[in-house]
Motif scaffolding. Structure first.
Motif, PDB file in Angstrom:
ATOM      1  N   THR A  62       7.575   8.465   0.001  1.00  0.00           N
ATOM      2  CA  THR A  62       8.348   7.024  -0.720  1.00  0.00           C
ATOM      3  C   THR A  62       6.870   5.460  -0.277  1.00  0.00           C
ATOM      4  O   THR A  62       6.111   5.439   0.128  1.00  0.00           O
ATOM      5  CB  THR A  62       9.457   6.640   0.292  1.00  0.00           C
ATOM      6  OG1 THR A  62       9.786   5.661  -0.660  1.00  0.00           O
ATOM      7  CG2 THR A  62       9.383   6.414   1.009  1.00  0.00           C
ATOM      8  N   GLY A  63       6.909   5.146  -0.609  1.00  0.00           N
ATOM      9  CA  GLY A  63       6.079   3.912  -1.465  1.00  0.00           C
ATOM     10  C   GLY A  63       5.978   3.026  -2.531  1.00  0.00           C
ATOM     11  O   GLY A  63       6.589   3.054  -3.521  1.00  0.00           O
ATOM     12  N   SER A  64       4.759   2.430  -2.527  1.00  0.00           N
ATOM     13  CA  SER A  64       4.681   1.594  -3.814  1.00  0.00           C
ATOM     14  C   SER A  64       3.813   2.165  -5.081  1.00  0.00           C
ATOM     15  O   SER A  64       3.252   3.222  -4.269  1.00  0.00           O
ATOM     16  CB  SER A  64       4.293   0.353  -3.583  1.00  0.00           C
ATOM     17  OG  SER A  64       3.655  -0.568  -4.830  1.00  0.00           O
ATOM     18  N   PRO A  65       4.186   2.163  -6.022  1.00  0.00           N
ATOM     19  CA  PRO A  65       3.557   3.105  -7.519  1.00  0.00           C
ATOM     20  C   PRO A  65       1.755   2.099  -6.973  1.00  0.00           C
ATOM     21  O   PRO A  65       1.376   2.689  -7.760  1.00  0.00           O
ATOM     22  CB  PRO A  65       3.821   2.336  -9.198  1.00  0.00           C
ATOM     23  CG  PRO A  65       5.470   2.438  -7.707  1.00  0.00           C
ATOM     24  CD  PRO A  65       5.579   0.983  -6.923  1.00  0.00           C
ATOM     25  N   GLN A  66       2.023   0.601  -6.844  1.00  0.00           N
ATOM     26  CA  GLN A  66       0.028   0.545  -6.505  1.00  0.00           C
ATOM     27  C   GLN A  66      -0.203   0.150  -5.048  1.00  0.00           C
ATOM     28  O   GLN A  66       0.736   0.248  -4.299  1.00  0.00           O
ATOM     29  CB  GLN A  66       1.084  -1.526  -7.274  1.00  0.00           C
ATOM     30  CG  GLN A  66       0.554  -1.650  -9.077  1.00  0.00           C
ATOM     31  CD  GLN A  66       2.218  -1.445  -8.770  1.00  0.00           C
ATOM     32  OE1 GLN A  66       3.164  -1.586  -8.594  1.00  0.00           O
ATOM     33  NE2 GLN A  66       2.314  -0.210 -10.484  1.00  0.00           N
ATOM     34  N   ALA A  67      -1.267   0.319  -5.098  1.00  0.00           N
ATOM     35  CA  ALA A  67      -1.700  -0.134  -3.675  1.00  0.00           C
ATOM     36  C   ALA A  67      -1.393  -1.387  -2.966  1.00  0.00           C
ATOM     37  O   ALA A  67      -2.572  -2.547  -3.566  1.00  0.00           O
ATOM     38  CB  ALA A  67      -3.240   0.037  -3.739  1.00  0.00           C
ATOM     39  N   ASP A  68      -0.979  -2.164  -2.517  1.00  0.00           N
ATOM     40  CA  ASP A  68       0.319  -3.354  -2.747  1.00  0.00           C
ATOM     41  C   ASP A  68       0.196  -3.320  -0.610  1.00  0.00           C
ATOM     42  O   ASP A  68       0.955  -3.337  -0.607  1.00  0.00           O
ATOM     43  CB  ASP A  68       0.868  -3.498  -3.116  1.00  0.00           C
ATOM     44  CG  ASP A  68       1.410  -5.155  -2.896  1.00  0.00           C
ATOM     45  OD1 ASP A  68       1.065  -5.961  -2.226  1.00  0.00           O
ATOM     46  OD2 ASP A  68       2.002  -5.982  -3.939  1.00  0.00           O
ATOM     47  N   ALA A  70       0.953  -5.884   1.264  1.00  0.00           N
ATOM     48  CA  ALA A  70       3.210  -6.444   1.281  1.00  0.00           C
ATOM     49  C   ALA A  70       4.032  -5.524   0.676  1.00  0.00           C
ATOM     50  O   ALA A  70       4.477  -5.427   1.721  1.00  0.00           O
ATOM     51  CB  ALA A  70       2.495  -7.778   0.830  1.00  0.00           C
ATOM     52  N   GLU A  71       3.705  -4.559  -0.288  1.00  0.00           N
ATOM     53  CA  GLU A  71       4.978  -4.140  -0.483  1.00  0.00           C
ATOM     54  C   GLU A  71       5.015  -2.731   0.317  1.00  0.00           C
ATOM     55  O   GLU A  71       5.719  -2.473   0.676  1.00  0.00           O
ATOM     56  CB  GLU A  71       4.809  -3.545  -1.495  1.00  0.00           C
ATOM     57  CG  GLU A  71       5.444  -2.439  -2.711  1.00  0.00           C
ATOM     58  CD  GLU A  71       7.240  -3.812  -2.377  1.00  0.00           C
ATOM     59  OE1 GLU A  71       8.075  -2.479  -2.476  1.00  0.00           O
ATOM     60  OE2 GLU A  71       6.929  -4.374  -2.139  1.00  0.00           O
ATOM     61  N   GLN A  72       3.840  -2.365   0.797  1.00  0.00           N
ATOM     62  CA  GLN A  72       3.745  -1.230   1.362  1.00  0.00           C
ATOM     63  C   GLN A  72       4.315  -1.556   3.337  1.00  0.00           C
ATOM     64  O   GLN A  72       5.532  -0.999   3.673  1.00  0.00           O
ATOM     65  CB  GLN A  72       2.197  -0.784   2.305  1.00  0.00           C
ATOM     66  CG  GLN A  72       2.236   0.544   2.944  1.00  0.00           C
ATOM     67  CD  GLN A  72       0.740   1.293   3.133  1.00  0.00           C
ATOM     68  OE1 GLN A  72       0.537   0.844   3.664  1.00  0.00           O
ATOM     69  NE2 GLN A  72       0.176   1.666   3.446  1.00  0.00           N
ATOM     70  N   ALA A  73       4.459  -2.865   3.639  1.00  0.00           N
ATOM     71  CA  ALA A  73       4.693  -3.483   4.639  1.00  0.00           C
ATOM     72  C   ALA A  73       6.085  -3.341   4.359  1.00  0.00           C
ATOM     73  O   ALA A  73       6.951  -3.395   5.659  1.00  0.00           O
ATOM     74  CB  ALA A  73       3.951  -4.662   5.539  1.00  0.00           C
ATOM     75  N   ARG A  74       6.386  -4.049   3.653  1.00  0.00           N
ATOM     76  CA  ARG A  74       7.809  -3.853   3.354  1.00  0.00           C
ATOM     77  C   ARG A  74       8.577  -2.834   3.367  1.00  0.00           C
ATOM     78  O   ARG A  74       9.774  -2.454   3.706  1.00  0.00           O
ATOM     79  CB  ARG A  74       8.130  -4.983   2.345  1.00  0.00           C
ATOM     80  CG  ARG A  74       9.697  -4.626   1.793  1.00  0.00           C
ATOM     81  CD  ARG A  74      10.004  -5.801   0.414  1.00  0.00           C
ATOM     82  NE  ARG A  74       9.831  -4.154  -0.620  1.00  0.00           N
ATOM     83  CZ  ARG A  74      10.406  -3.387  -0.556  1.00  0.00           C
ATOM     84  NH1 ARG A  74      12.652  -3.460  -0.398  1.00  0.00           N
ATOM     85  NH2 ARG A  74      10.882  -2.440  -1.658  1.00  0.00           N
ATOM     86  N   VAL A  75       8.107  -1.804   2.219  1.00  0.00           N
ATOM     87  CA  VAL A  75       8.916  -0.598   2.340  1.00  0.00           C
ATOM     88  C   VAL A  75       8.689  -0.158   4.094  1.00  0.00           C
ATOM     89  O   VAL A  75       9.933   1.147   4.068  1.00  0.00           O
ATOM     90  CB  VAL A  75       7.944   0.560   1.780  1.00  0.00           C
ATOM     91  CG1 VAL A  75       8.474   2.279   2.054  1.00  0.00           C
ATOM     92  CG2 VAL A  75       8.028   0.409   0.431  1.00  0.00           C
TER      93      VAL A  75
END
Length: 312
Positions: A62-68, A70-75
């Motif tokens: 799982t992860g984000s559709p973008q290389a982000d 901040a979002e990676q850390a949230r996941v």
């Protein structure tokens, strides 16, 4: 990829509830790539799922559709809260992900990195390519194709990605003083294929004397038609060795472009092995078993001489 149709939160909820129902006696290990829906990471996911079936555990990719970052850390923080049994992470930014890795370790969750490392974090070990060595192989191929040297440019993903920076360092270490880097290089595409292709087009227009391009990931080559159109005017030059294109990765579209004369060489990683090895290592860590410091999944140098073998 099937998970792209769901939000990250939905993916976590559905996958973990399924894991609890269908695999109650087993363990759930999560893999978080830089982004999902990416051809390279699709191979990692396949390896993860195949190994999970063999080991009797659950693979949660799982992860984000973008290389982000901040979002990676949230996941990852969500996964820690959900209580997964182990984490494998491909950091977008090694420095920013270190506190999240520390938080997982504090909860007793073993963490490893794959593909992209965070060596100064509290991760247990790294699974993936020796990126400095792989970059050096790309540099050797570059020099072999352009022994007289010349002007070159580098296209990369994110400027903070440790694995990409290691590849670039390895690549440059193999070059001779006869090579000169274009001002502003390396040029970041933020892991976006369209942006990478636009960078190539701009480079060719602004630098008519450009002799070569090193791409630290396969982004512009994931779309065969778009890449071949962007380099159509220089196709004969590439085939004649007057313009050298060396890129990381060997997904099918890249292999076809190499075979058709739109690239000089590819540095192949082994993403499927990253998935299988990560699951195996996480299971061992969860059982307090001994593990190595690094799991090197190796690289392959692909040229027109052996591309048919890889296409098979």
């Amino acid at each position: 990829m099937k998970k792209l149709l769901l939000s990250t939160a939905a993916v976590l909820a559905v996958s973990l509830s399924f894991a609890g129902a269908a695999n109650a006696a087993g363990k759930t290990f999560a893999m978080v790539p830089k982004l999902i829906g990416h051809p390279f990471y699709a191979e990692v996911e396949k390896g993860c799922e195949d190994a999970a079936k063999k080991l009797g555990v659950e693979c949660l990719f799982t992860g984000s559709p973008q290389a982000d970052e901040a979002e990676q850390a949230r996941v990852i923080r969500d996964l820690i809260t959900k209580g997964v049994d182990g984490l494998a992470i491909a950091p977008n930014n090694a420095a920013s992900i270190a506190p999240v890795i520390a938080a997982a370790k504090a909860k007793g969750i073993p963490v490893i990195t794959f593909d992209s490392d965070a060596p100064k974090s509290e991760r247990a070990l790294f699974v993936g390519t020796n990126n400095v060595q792989g970059g050096a192989e790309g540099g050797k191929a570059f020099v072999g194709a352009l022994p007289e040297g010349g002007k070159y440019a580098i296209i990369t993903g994110g400027l903070a990605a440790a694995n990409l920076n290691d590849r670039i360092a390895g690549f440059k270490s193999a070059l001779t003083p006869a090579f000169t880097e274009v001002s502003g290089s390396p040029f970041p595409c933020d892991d976006d294929s369209n942006r990478a292709i636009q960078i190539i087009q701009d480079l060719l227009v602004k630098n008519p004397d450009l002799k070569g391009i090193f791409i630290s990931g396969g982004w512009p080559m994931y779309a065969y038609e778009a890449f071949s159109r962007a380099l159509a005017s220089r196709h004969d030059d590439i085939k004649a060795g007057k313009l050298v294109i060396v890129s990381y990765d060997t997904v099918t579209s890249q292999l076809k472009l190499l075979k058709d004369g739109y690239a000089t060489a590819l540095i192949g990683q082994r993403p499927y092995a990253m998935g299988t090895e990560s699951m195996d290592i996480l299971k061992k860590l969860s059982e307090k078993a001994a593990v190595p410091v690094v799991v090197d999944t190796g690289v392959d140098l692909v040229t027109s001489a052996n591309v048919d073998t890889f296409l098979k």
